[in-house]
Design a protein around this motif. Structure first.
Motif, PDB file in Angstrom:
ATOM      1  N   PHE A   1       0.835  -1.205   0.000  1.00  0.00           N
ATOM      2  CA  PHE A   1       0.000   0.000   0.000  1.00  0.00           C
ATOM      3  C   PHE A   1       0.873   1.259   0.000  1.00  0.00           C
ATOM      4  O   PHE A   1       0.570   2.234  -0.683  1.00  0.00           O
ATOM      5  CB  PHE A   1      -0.919   0.008   1.223  1.00  0.00           C
TER       6      PHE A   1
ATOM      7  N   LEU B   1       2.306   1.803  -3.487  1.00  0.00           N
ATOM      8  CA  LEU B   1       1.295   2.321  -4.403  1.00  0.00           C
ATOM      9  C   LEU B   1       0.999   3.788  -4.112  1.00  0.00           C
ATOM     10  O   LEU B   1       0.781   4.587  -5.044  1.00  0.00           O
ATOM     11  CB  LEU B   1       0.020   1.482  -4.298  1.00  0.00           C
ATOM     12  N   SER B   2       0.990   4.159  -2.856  1.00  0.00           N
ATOM     13  CA  SER B   2       0.785   5.564  -2.507  1.00  0.00           C
ATOM     14  C   SER B   2       1.938   6.423  -3.030  1.00  0.00           C
ATOM     15  O   SER B   2       1.723   7.487  -3.626  1.00  0.00           O
ATOM     16  CB  SER B   2       0.652   5.717  -0.993  1.00  0.00           C
TER      17      SER B   2
ATOM     18  N   TYR C   1      -5.913   9.254  -4.935  1.00  0.00           N
ATOM     19  CA  TYR C   1      -5.487   7.852  -4.965  1.00  0.00           C
ATOM     20  C   TYR C   1      -4.353   7.616  -3.970  1.00  0.00           C
ATOM     21  O   TYR C   1      -4.308   6.569  -3.298  1.00  0.00           O
ATOM     22  CB  TYR C   1      -5.035   7.464  -6.365  1.00  0.00           C
TER      23      TYR C   1
ATOM     24  N   TRP D   1      -4.583   4.917  -0.759  1.00  0.00           N
ATOM     25  CA  TRP D   1      -3.729   3.765  -0.430  1.00  0.00           C
ATOM     26  C   TRP D   1      -3.227   3.839   1.006  1.00  0.00           C
ATOM     27  O   TRP D   1      -3.085   2.814   1.688  1.00  0.00           O
ATOM     28  CB  TRP D   1      -2.549   3.686  -1.397  1.00  0.00           C
TER      29      TRP D   1
END
Length: 255
Positions: free
Chosen positions: A48, A51-52, A227, A231
């Motif tokens: 996570f 992805l962040s 987004y 995440w």
């Protein structure tokens, strides 16, 4: 003197007893099911986070792109022949500069670039060469909606035959990455030839009768920021969720 009574332990468990009791309550964490669940959570957290971070990087790249485009569009109008010397290779740093060019349209070289949507409507670019400064500058004079079939080529009013002066946004057509279709109707193409082209902004006399001007780019940040935060929220929810499940398991063990 009365004899001293021997000391007896209180009803409260000793620190050692409490520690043993706590260890017993958490022993379920060593079961296969809980080991697997904990490992999944531990592996998900850095995923996570990655992805962040990726979305933050995309946001920064988008902001840099927007700033570059806006700076070029805000720059003073430049003469095309001066800004782009004859024979010069395309310079991405000149993309979105507004240029001025004078010359005559060459309607015999006009093409219709298919699959150009505007406001969710399929259509064509109308791209016409402008003979200026000893060369042809391909100019997207505007957009026109497609017909009922992709094989239909819409009728377009011819550009003025008299000399014209235009201002346009300078663009660069990319190299072809797939084979050129062989079944297109005459006058239609799937993309422009590599090199400079321009998107018409103004013209005198009017060179876009019956056409819709192709709009300037909409400079937005896209949803990258939301987004990236999303995440991080997933990571936080994972940790909280794991803790809630552990607390629930302890509670069930005391029922």
């Amino acid at each position: 003197m009365a004899p001293r009574m021997p000391h007896t332990s209180s009803a409260t468990p000793s620190a050692t007893a409490r520690s043993v009791q706590r260890s017993h309550r958490l022993s379920f964490l060593l079961t296969a099911r809980w080991i697997a669940l904990t490992l999944i959570c531990l592996l998900a957290l850095p995923g996570f986070k990655a992805l962040s971070d990726w979305q933050w990087r995309r946001l920064h790249e988008r902001q840099a792109f927007n700033a570059s485009v806006q700076a070029n569009m805000d720059a003073p109008v430049a003469d095309f022949g001066t800004l782009v010397p004859l024979g010069a290779q395309p310079d991405p740093g000149l993309t979105w500069r507004t240029v001025r060019a004078c010359g005559t349209w060459q309607p015999t070289g006009q093409v219709m670039v298919r699959r150009k949507s505007l406001a969710a409507t399929a259509g064509f670019w109308v791209a016409t060469p402008l003979a200026s400064d000893g060369r042809n500058l391909i100019v997207v004079r505007g957009w026109i909606a497609a017909g009922e079939s992709s094989q239909d080529t819409p009728a377009v009013e011819a550009p003025p035959s008299d000399p014209v002066c235009i201002t346009a946004r300078l663009r660069i057509a990319a190299q072809r990455t797939r084979a050129e279709p062989t079944d297109l109707p005459p006058g239609q193409v799937d993309q422009l030839e590599p090199g400079y082209y321009a998107e018409l902004v103004t013209s005198g006399p009017d060179s876009a009768v019956g056409l819709t001007p192709w709009p300037a780019p909409e400079l937005t940040e896209s949803p990258h920021r939301s987004y990236a935060v999303q995440w991080l929220i997933f990571a936080l929810m994972t940790m909280i969720g794991w803790g809630v499940l552990v607390r629930g398991e302890i509670g069930r063990a005391h029922v």
